[in-house]
Design a protein around this motif. Structure first.
Motif, PDB file in Angstrom:
ATOM      1  N   GLY A  30       0.840  -1.102  -0.044  1.00 26.47           N
ATOM      2  CA  GLY A  30       0.134   0.020  -0.057  1.00 26.47           C
ATOM      3  C   GLY A  30       0.893   1.210  -0.079  1.00 26.47           C
ATOM      4  O   GLY A  30       0.667   2.220  -0.778  1.00 26.47           O
ATOM      5  N   LEU A  31       1.924   1.452   0.849  1.00 23.50           N
ATOM      6  CA  LEU A  31       2.726   2.483   0.640  1.00 23.50           C
ATOM      7  C   LEU A  31       3.572   2.626  -0.586  1.00 23.50           C
ATOM      8  O   LEU A  31       3.580   3.855  -1.097  1.00 23.50           O
ATOM      9  CB  LEU A  31       4.000   2.255   1.790  1.00 23.50           C
ATOM     10  CG  LEU A  31       3.635   2.455   3.220  1.00 23.50           C
ATOM     11  CD1 LEU A  31       4.586   2.055   4.333  1.00 23.50           C
ATOM     12  CD2 LEU A  31       3.049   4.012   3.637  1.00 23.50           C
ATOM     13  N   PHE A  32       3.773   1.534  -1.263  1.00 22.52           N
ATOM     14  CA  PHE A  32       4.351   1.584  -2.602  1.00 22.52           C
ATOM     15  C   PHE A  32       3.274   2.067  -3.691  1.00 22.52           C
ATOM     16  O   PHE A  32       3.715   3.292  -4.208  1.00 22.52           O
ATOM     17  CB  PHE A  32       4.862   0.212  -3.094  1.00 22.52           C
ATOM     18  CG  PHE A  32       5.310   0.250  -4.571  1.00 22.52           C
ATOM     19  CD1 PHE A  32       6.612   0.855  -4.966  1.00 22.52           C
ATOM     20  CD2 PHE A  32       4.478  -0.272  -5.569  1.00 22.52           C
ATOM     21  CE1 PHE A  32       6.987   0.948  -6.082  1.00 22.52           C
ATOM     22  CE2 PHE A  32       4.868  -0.181  -6.742  1.00 22.52           C
ATOM     23  CZ  PHE A  32       6.257   0.543  -7.164  1.00 22.52           C
ATOM     24  N   VAL A  33       2.217   1.636  -3.591  1.00 24.78           N
ATOM     25  CA  VAL A  33       0.859   2.171  -4.575  1.00 24.78           C
ATOM     26  C   VAL A  33       0.790   3.649  -4.046  1.00 24.78           C
ATOM     27  O   VAL A  33       0.494   4.472  -5.152  1.00 24.78           O
ATOM     28  CB  VAL A  33      -0.297   1.241  -4.573  1.00 24.78           C
ATOM     29  CG1 VAL A  33      -1.139   1.927  -5.347  1.00 24.78           C
ATOM     30  CG2 VAL A  33       0.327  -0.176  -5.200  1.00 24.78           C
ATOM     31  N   ALA A  34       0.505   3.965  -2.952  1.00 21.03           N
ATOM     32  CA  ALA A  34       0.095   5.008  -2.474  1.00 21.03           C
ATOM     33  C   ALA A  34       1.162   6.216  -2.740  1.00 21.03           C
ATOM     34  O   ALA A  34       1.045   7.438  -3.025  1.00 21.03           O
ATOM     35  CB  ALA A  34      -0.550   5.179  -1.051  1.00 21.03           C
ATOM     36  N   GLY A  35       2.542   5.763  -2.510  1.00 14.39           N
ATOM     37  CA  GLY A  35       3.725   6.437  -2.838  1.00 14.39           C
ATOM     38  C   GLY A  35       3.670   6.947  -4.360  1.00 14.39           C
ATOM     39  O   GLY A  35       3.980   8.118  -4.525  1.00 14.39           O
ATOM     40  N   TYR A  36       3.448   5.941  -4.985  1.00 11.93           N
ATOM     41  CA  TYR A  36       3.572   6.240  -6.408  1.00 11.93           C
ATOM     42  C   TYR A  36       2.508   7.269  -6.699  1.00 11.93           C
ATOM     43  O   TYR A  36       2.754   8.218  -7.646  1.00 11.93           O
ATOM     44  CB  TYR A  36       3.473   5.050  -7.221  1.00 11.93           C
ATOM     45  CG  TYR A  36       3.340   5.458  -8.739  1.00 11.93           C
ATOM     46  CD1 TYR A  36       4.474   5.801  -9.554  1.00 11.93           C
ATOM     47  CD2 TYR A  36       2.139   5.075  -9.455  1.00 11.93           C
ATOM     48  CE1 TYR A  36       4.329   6.053 -10.723  1.00 11.93           C
ATOM     49  CE2 TYR A  36       1.819   5.365 -10.901  1.00 11.93           C
ATOM     50  CZ  TYR A  36       3.043   5.865 -11.649  1.00 11.93           C
ATOM     51  OH  TYR A  36       3.059   5.991 -12.990  1.00 11.93           O
ATOM     52  N   LEU A  37       1.273   6.971  -6.363  1.00 12.56           N
ATOM     53  CA  LEU A  37      -0.094   7.900  -6.837  1.00 12.56           C
ATOM     54  C   LEU A  37       0.627   9.290  -5.903  1.00 12.56           C
ATOM     55  O   LEU A  37      -0.013  10.539  -6.655  1.00 12.56           O
ATOM     56  CB  LEU A  37      -1.252   7.425  -6.201  1.00 12.56           C
ATOM     57  CG  LEU A  37      -1.741   6.164  -6.932  1.00 12.56           C
ATOM     58  CD1 LEU A  37      -2.787   5.590  -6.125  1.00 12.56           C
ATOM     59  CD2 LEU A  37      -1.908   6.710  -8.293  1.00 12.56           C
ATOM     60  N   SER A  38       1.046   9.607  -4.910  1.00 11.26           N
ATOM     61  CA  SER A  38       1.455  10.784  -4.377  1.00 11.26           C
ATOM     62  C   SER A  38       2.447  11.374  -5.154  1.00 11.26           C
ATOM     63  O   SER A  38       2.605  12.840  -5.166  1.00 11.26           O
ATOM     64  CB  SER A  38       1.774  10.489  -2.802  1.00 11.26           C
ATOM     65  OG  SER A  38       0.936  10.157  -2.230  1.00 11.26           O
ATOM     66  N   TYR A  39       3.391  10.611  -5.613  1.00  9.24           N
ATOM     67  CA  TYR A  39       4.602  11.072  -6.476  1.00  9.24           C
ATOM     68  C   TYR A  39       4.051  11.831  -7.562  1.00  9.24           C
ATOM     69  O   TYR A  39       4.310  12.915  -8.108  1.00  9.24           O
ATOM     70  CB  TYR A  39       5.458  10.051  -6.897  1.00  9.24           C
ATOM     71  CG  TYR A  39       6.446  10.641  -8.111  1.00  9.24           C
ATOM     72  CD1 TYR A  39       7.316  11.557  -8.088  1.00  9.24           C
ATOM     73  CD2 TYR A  39       5.995   9.979  -9.405  1.00  9.24           C
ATOM     74  CE1 TYR A  39       8.043  11.782  -9.066  1.00  9.24           C
ATOM     75  CE2 TYR A  39       6.706  10.400 -10.498  1.00  9.24           C
ATOM     76  CZ  TYR A  39       7.822  11.287 -10.532  1.00  9.24           C
ATOM     77  OH  TYR A  39       8.555  11.547 -11.530  1.00  9.24           O
ATOM     78  N   LEU A  40       2.977  11.160  -8.242  1.00  9.85           N
ATOM     79  CA  LEU A  40       2.197  11.829  -9.687  1.00  9.85           C
ATOM     80  C   LEU A  40       1.626  13.047  -9.158  1.00  9.85           C
ATOM     81  O   LEU A  40       1.620  14.080 -10.000  1.00  9.85           O
ATOM     82  CB  LEU A  40       1.028  10.565 -10.193  1.00  9.85           C
ATOM     83  CG  LEU A  40       1.756   9.223 -10.818  1.00  9.85           C
ATOM     84  CD1 LEU A  40       0.602   8.423 -10.996  1.00  9.85           C
ATOM     85  CD2 LEU A  40       2.647   9.506 -11.697  1.00  9.85           C
ATOM     86  N   LYS A  41       1.127  13.068  -7.942  1.00  3.12           N
ATOM     87  CA  LYS A  41       0.203  14.388  -7.781  1.00  3.12           C
ATOM     88  C   LYS A  41       1.406  15.551  -7.446  1.00  3.12           C
ATOM     89  O   LYS A  41       1.187  16.637  -8.000  1.00  3.12           O
ATOM     90  CB  LYS A  41      -0.583  14.502  -6.557  1.00  3.12           C
ATOM     91  CG  LYS A  41      -1.717  13.628  -6.654  1.00  3.12           C
ATOM     92  CD  LYS A  41      -2.523  14.495  -7.485  1.00  3.12           C
ATOM     93  CE  LYS A  41      -4.279  14.233  -7.599  1.00  3.12           C
ATOM     94  NZ  LYS A  41      -4.792  15.066  -8.335  1.00  3.12           N
TER      95      LYS A  41
END
Length: 160
Positions: A30-41
């Motif tokens: 979850g940290l990986f996926v949410a981290g990627y989505l956070s990076y995109l933002k």
């Protein structure tokens, strides 16, 4: 140095130990996926995404539903995973977390899971566009919440 039995590791049934380890794995994913989505933002970058049929990450990630009170939902997802992970770590080290950690994770998890299900509804019904990254997060969190529920159930009924 403390031994494993000093911290209660040996007294925990093997199914509970396995469920706890699985929770750590799901928090990491979850940290990986949410981290990627956070990076995109943060970087305002386009998502690496399958864009065929109903799949269009950029529609989902840039919709009016991608923020809550001006805060990107990806940041909130990352924070929820981080908090759940910290509680998992502390539940064997801090007396208050030993007593209340599972229930605290249940409360946080229930709210976050219900919100995730709202986001699934938003993707399917309101936006008519799907983001595989978001759906991965929501699926991952559903399994994590199921394990949280399992551990709370075991704690309640093992004491009865």
């Amino acid at each position: 140095m403390t031994s494993l039995s000093d911290e209660g590791y040996d007294s925990e049934p093997s199914r509970d130990r396995l469920a706890r380890r699985a929770q750590f794995l799901l928090v990491f994913i979850g940290l990986f996926v949410a981290g990627y989505l956070s990076y995109l933002k943060l970087a305002e970058a386009p998502a690496v995404c399958v864009e065929t049929g109903p799949f269009d990450c950029n529609v989902v990630l840039n919709s009016q539903y991608s923020q809550l009170g001006g805060v990107p939902i990806a940041y909130l997802g990352f924070a929820v995973y981080a908090v759940i992970g910290v509680i998992l770590v502390l539940e064997r080290r801090v007396d208050m977390m030993r007593d209340w950690g599972r229930l605290l994770n249940f409360g946080i998890g229930l709210f976050a899971w219900l919100f995730s299900m709202w986001l699934v509804y938003v993707q399917f019904v309101l936006l008519e566009a799907l983001c595989p990254w978001c759906l991965t997060h929501e699926s991952n969190f559903t399994v994590l919440f199921a394990l949280i529920c399992y551990r709370v159930y075991r704690e309640i009924f093992s004491k009865a």
